[in-house]
Scaffold this active site. Structure first.
Site, PDB file in Angstrom:
ATOM      1  N   HIS A 115       0.814  -1.216   0.000  1.00 20.27           N
ATOM      2  CA  HIS A 115       0.000   0.000   0.000  1.00 20.27           C
ATOM      3  C   HIS A 115       0.847   1.267   0.000  1.00 20.27           C
ATOM      4  O   HIS A 115       0.415   2.336   0.444  1.00 20.27           O
ATOM      5  CB  HIS A 115      -0.999  -0.024   1.166  1.00 20.27           C
ATOM      6  CG  HIS A 115      -2.215  -0.811   0.797  1.00 20.27           C
ATOM      7  ND1 HIS A 115      -2.125  -2.062   0.251  1.00 20.27           N
ATOM      8  CD2 HIS A 115      -3.534  -0.511   0.838  1.00 20.27           C
ATOM      9  CE1 HIS A 115      -3.339  -2.519  -0.012  1.00 20.27           C
ATOM     10  NE2 HIS A 115      -4.221  -1.594   0.327  1.00 20.27           N
ATOM     11  N   ASP A 182      -5.401   4.700  10.232  1.00 11.91           N
ATOM     12  CA  ASP A 182      -6.828   4.823   9.924  1.00 11.91           C
ATOM     13  C   ASP A 182      -7.363   3.597   9.178  1.00 11.91           C
ATOM     14  O   ASP A 182      -8.567   3.368   9.136  1.00 11.91           O
ATOM     15  CB  ASP A 182      -7.078   6.064   9.054  1.00 11.91           C
ATOM     16  CG  ASP A 182      -6.806   7.335   9.824  1.00 11.91           C
ATOM     17  OD1 ASP A 182      -6.923   7.315  11.060  1.00 11.91           O
ATOM     18  OD2 ASP A 182      -6.455   8.343   9.187  1.00 11.91           O
ATOM     19  N   GLU A 294      -8.950  13.540  15.549  1.00 10.87           N
ATOM     20  CA  GLU A 294      -8.501  13.881  14.196  1.00 10.87           C
ATOM     21  C   GLU A 294      -9.327  15.073  13.703  1.00 10.87           C
ATOM     22  O   GLU A 294      -9.994  15.750  14.500  1.00 10.87           O
ATOM     23  CB  GLU A 294      -8.628  12.678  13.242  1.00 10.87           C
ATOM     24  CG  GLU A 294      -7.620  11.582  13.509  1.00 10.87           C
ATOM     25  CD  GLU A 294      -7.375  10.657  12.317  1.00 10.87           C
ATOM     26  OE1 GLU A 294      -7.886  10.933  11.217  1.00 10.87           O
ATOM     27  OE2 GLU A 294      -6.679   9.636  12.508  1.00 10.87           O
TER      28      GLU A 294
HETATM   29  P1  FAD Z   1       4.333  -1.721   1.794  1.00 15.41           P
HETATM   30  O1  FAD Z   1       3.749  -0.720   0.884  1.00 15.41           O
HETATM   31  O2  FAD Z   1       4.345  -3.116   1.330  1.00 15.41           O
HETATM   32  O3  FAD Z   1       5.808  -1.267   2.204  1.00 15.41           O
HETATM   33  C1  FAD Z   1       6.082   0.042   2.625  1.00 15.41           C
HETATM   34  C2  FAD Z   1       7.589   0.247   2.739  1.00 15.41           C
HETATM   35  O4  FAD Z   1       8.093  -0.493   3.834  1.00 15.41           O
HETATM   36  C3  FAD Z   1       8.352  -0.241   1.517  1.00 15.41           C
HETATM   37  O5  FAD Z   1       9.495   0.543   1.326  1.00 15.41           O
HETATM   38  C4  FAD Z   1       8.747  -1.655   1.903  1.00 15.41           C
HETATM   39  O6  FAD Z   1       9.874  -2.103   1.181  1.00 15.41           O
HETATM   40  C5  FAD Z   1       9.012  -1.495   3.397  1.00 15.41           C
HETATM   41  N1  FAD Z   1       8.712  -2.689   4.166  1.00 15.41           N
HETATM   42  C6  FAD Z   1       7.611  -3.473   4.085  1.00 15.41           C
HETATM   43  N2  FAD Z   1       7.696  -4.455   4.988  1.00 15.41           N
HETATM   44  C7  FAD Z   1       8.865  -4.291   5.651  1.00 15.41           C
HETATM   45  C8  FAD Z   1       9.527  -4.997   6.686  1.00 15.41           C
HETATM   46  N3  FAD Z   1       8.997  -6.079   7.224  1.00 15.41           N
HETATM   47  N4  FAD Z   1      10.719  -4.543   7.115  1.00 15.41           N
HETATM   48  C9  FAD Z   1      11.284  -3.430   6.589  1.00 15.41           C
HETATM   49  N5  FAD Z   1      10.713  -2.732   5.593  1.00 15.41           N
HETATM   50  C10 FAD Z   1       9.513  -3.159   5.130  1.00 15.41           C
HETATM   51  N6  FAD Z   1      -0.223   5.631   7.379  1.00 15.41           N
HETATM   52  C11 FAD Z   1      -0.332   6.173   8.602  1.00 15.41           C
HETATM   53  O7  FAD Z   1       0.670   6.399   9.271  1.00 15.41           O
HETATM   54  N7  FAD Z   1      -1.556   6.476   9.125  1.00 15.41           N
HETATM   55  C12 FAD Z   1      -2.708   6.210   8.470  1.00 15.41           C
HETATM   56  O8  FAD Z   1      -3.778   6.473   8.981  1.00 15.41           O
HETATM   57  C13 FAD Z   1      -2.623   5.631   7.183  1.00 15.41           C
HETATM   58  N8  FAD Z   1      -3.734   5.327   6.484  1.00 15.41           N
HETATM   59  C14 FAD Z   1      -3.631   4.735   5.270  1.00 15.41           C
HETATM   60  C15 FAD Z   1      -4.792   4.415   4.564  1.00 15.41           C
HETATM   61  C16 FAD Z   1      -4.698   3.792   3.329  1.00 15.41           C
HETATM   62  C17 FAD Z   1      -5.960   3.452   2.583  1.00 15.41           C
HETATM   63  C18 FAD Z   1      -3.430   3.525   2.764  1.00 15.41           C
HETATM   64  C19 FAD Z   1      -3.315   2.900   1.414  1.00 15.41           C
HETATM   65  C20 FAD Z   1      -2.271   3.864   3.431  1.00 15.41           C
HETATM   66  C21 FAD Z   1      -2.357   4.469   4.691  1.00 15.41           C
HETATM   67  N9  FAD Z   1      -1.217   4.815   5.412  1.00 15.41           N
HETATM   68  C22 FAD Z   1      -1.332   5.360   6.653  1.00 15.41           C
HETATM   69  C23 FAD Z   1       0.121   4.636   4.839  1.00 15.41           C
HETATM   70  C24 FAD Z   1       0.702   3.289   5.226  1.00 15.41           C
HETATM   71  O9  FAD Z   1       1.006   3.252   6.598  1.00 15.41           O
HETATM   72  C25 FAD Z   1       2.009   3.011   4.474  1.00 15.41           C
HETATM   73  O10 FAD Z   1       1.837   3.159   3.108  1.00 15.41           O
HETATM   74  C26 FAD Z   1       2.515   1.608   4.789  1.00 15.41           C
HETATM   75  O11 FAD Z   1       3.850   1.516   4.402  1.00 15.41           O
HETATM   76  C27 FAD Z   1       1.714   0.572   4.062  1.00 15.41           C
HETATM   77  O12 FAD Z   1       1.931  -0.699   4.624  1.00 15.41           O
HETATM   78  P2  FAD Z   1       2.153  -1.942   3.680  1.00 15.41           P
HETATM   79  O13 FAD Z   1       2.150  -3.159   4.519  1.00 15.41           O
HETATM   80  O14 FAD Z   1       1.233  -1.915   2.533  1.00 15.41           O
HETATM   81  O15 FAD Z   1       3.641  -1.618   3.230  1.00 15.41           O
END
Ligand code: FAD
Length: 543
Positions: A115, A182, A294
């Protein structure tokens, strides 16, 4: 098209709610002296297959999903995907690539739930590690009485676990994590690599402040357990470290007794200063106050009331509607009070007392009562509706900024209504946090002032549109917002940062840049890890 946009907005409001890059520009000062690597050739990729002994498997076909993310704007195709079943799968892969030396060009990106917004979890012709595969073969272990040191409950989880699954499992023990995002369909590793900020952060800090032990695989393949006391440099480095120093494989997450129900409240303001005064008052009185704070901005959104009517009670919708039609820009404070079933008689009085100290426009009180799970998982409901309409997988040119408290008024003045004529492309969140209660030793970068606002422009673009709901238009608005921050010297920082050049990254980290680079050299000397952040490039300069 406009209809679609409105629909997207109406749904996203519940969030609250709601490549071309120049590889040569990515080098750090020291990395910059090195020779640029070629992309990995077939020999290096196939040697992976032959040489690695794995509990899981490595796939070389059906790789497209690892070249996509929620942002839907960047596509870097990997050469392979590792589906690990053990931590040693990850450690073996990285160590193998490390032993190949710098010239192999192979990089590794951990992918949580994908994400990210701009390809941060992708690896061009590298290996993407599917962290959710690891979570499937790892257990969640609950320590109800804590350990000898903390004595508070925690859960020991796989970094590939989704927060929504942690919530459901914790509730079986009457417990829950304290700090959330969120949206809960994100992995532990993904949010800990950034910060994990939501309406509970004013009291508990971001998610990176609510973990007390990590297991990490470094860029040499070493598996390291770290805490605030043991290997603390790595512990603080990986928290908010954008995946640069190691892959988090497990985390100990603090828990608290879980509430059952939530009073979910929205009140409106026509005056920005009154709105932010109330927000700042609420976050300063931490105990006995609301549990979630918020807010969001509504610009030219007269239709929004119809949407709220179905889920919120309001005594005087006519008056509230008048505010929307008279004021171009309206500010909504969103707050929540948690409670247990046995407190349901007293809760109304408690909420009334707390509300009586606020200065919102009378008649704009919207109250709803929902279960704790419904409240925390609220965005998923919107996701399902958007998916049904094919509107979840559109491009998301989001911009997240941290704005110092003393600059927020100027920021609002310049941006709301001037650069943004309306908020029909998606919600704009705005709420303050106070980092004086946070542990600031992590890699996360924040403005210099203790109190700063998270301002999140959560836009969705209609794929083929060239109008005001199109990608180019929204990107140009984002650019103008960033330019205003620069020219008016608002000293903002990006959250979920995205830059194309080394100089921009240096500026982002400011005085902390040297430390960031030192940690990179220490824990990932060949710059194998997480190339999609575009901070460092795999190089031959170090070692
Ligand atoms: P990914 O997109 O898969 O990875 C994110 C990054 O972290 C990449 O660089 C990846 O290589 C790295 N990574 C992944 N796993 C690991 C690991 N195990 N060790 C080290 N590095 C790793 N953020 C907030 O803070 N607050 C919010 O309220 C919030 N709301 C959101 C709502 C939506 C609908 C979306 C899409 C995003 C939101 N986000 C929010 C952002 C979100 O926290 C970040 O985009 C987060 O990185 C997504 O998690 P993911 O598991 O999809 O990570």
């Amino acid at each position: 098209m406009l209809k679609h946009t409105n629909f997207v907005f109406e749904i996203l409001i519940t969030f609250i709610l709601g490549c071309n890059f120049d590889r040569n520009k990515m080098f750090t000062k020291n990395f910059a002296t090195s020779t640029t690597c070629d992309l990995p050739n077939h020999a290096s990729i196939s040697s992976l297959n032959r040489s690695l002994k794995l509990d899981g498997e490595i796939q070389f076909e059906n790789l497209r999903y690892a070249a996509k993310d929620f942002g839907n704007r960047y596509t870097y195709h990997p050469a392979a995907i590792l589906n690990p079943k053990s931590v040693s799968d990850i450690s073996n892969l990285i160590n193998f690539i490390f032993q190949m030396g710098p010239t192999s060009g192979l990089t590794v990106a951990p992918r949580g739930h994908g994400h990210s917004l701009e390809g941060q979890a992708q690896a061009h012709q590298g290996v993407v590690i599917n962290m959710e595969s690891l979570a499937k073969s790892q257990e969640m272990n609950f320590h109800i009485n804590g350990d000898t040191k903390t004595k508070t409950p925690f859960v020991d989880v796989s970094a590939g676990a989704l927060w929504i699954d942690i919530l459901h499992e914790s509730l079986k023990h009457g417990l829950a994590p304290k700090s959330w995002t969120d949206y809960l369909h994100l992995t532990v590793g993904g949010t800990l690599s950034n910060a994990g900020i939501s309406g509970q952060a004013f009291r508990h800090g971001p998610q990176i402040n609510n973990v007390h032990q990590l297991e990490v695989v470094t860029g040499t393949g070493q598996v390291v357990t770290c805490t605030k006391e043991i290997n603390s440099d790595l512990f603080y480095g990986v928290l908010g470290g954008l995946g640069q120093f190691g892959i988090i494989t497990r985390a100990h997450i603090s828990l608290e007794p879980a509430p059952k129900m939530v009073k979910w409240i929205r009140v409106l303001y026509s005056d920005f200063a009154t709105f932010t005064d109330d927000q700042e008052h609420l976050i300063s009185s931490s105990n006995g106050s609301f549990d979630y704070i918020e807010g969001f901005v509504l610009i030219n959104r007269t239709g929004i009331l119809n949407n709220w009517r179905s889920s919120f009670k309001n005594k005087d919708t006519v008056q509230a509607g008048r505010l929307f039609s008279e004021e171009k820009t309206v500010y909504c404070l969103e707050i929540a009070k948690y409670f247990k079933q046995e407190d349901s008689v007293k809760i109304d009085q408690k909420v009334e007392n707390l509300l009586s100290k606020l200065n919102y426009n009378e008649s704009t009180l919207f109250i709803s009562q929902v279960s704790y799970v419904e409240f925390l998982d609220r965005v998923h409901v919107s996701e399902l509706k958007l998916q049904e309409k094919g509107l979840w997988d559109v491009p998301h040119p989001w911009l997240n900024l941290l704005v110092p408290k003393t600059k927020i008024y100027k920021f609002a003045n310049e941006v709301f209504g001037k650069i943004l004529p309306d908020t029909s492309n998606g919600p704009i969140l705005i709420y303050p946090v106070d980092k004086s209660r946070w542990d600031t030793k992590t890699s996360m970068v924040t403005p210099n002032e203790d109190v700063f606002y998270l301002v999140a422009f959560l836009s969705s673009a209609m794929p083929s549109s060239t109008g005001t709901d199109g990608l180019d238009y929204i990107l140009s608005q984002n650019k103008r917002i960033l330019e205003v921050c620069e020219t008016a010297k608002l000293e903002t920082k990006q959250y979920l940062p995205h830059y194309n050049t080394q100089d921009e990254w240096k500026q982002h980290f400011g005085s902390r840049w040297d430390d960031f680079v030192r940690r990179k050299y220490t824990y990932d000397p060949l710059a194998i890890l997480t190339p999609g952040q575009r901070i460092f490039q795999k190089s031959v300069s170090f070692l």
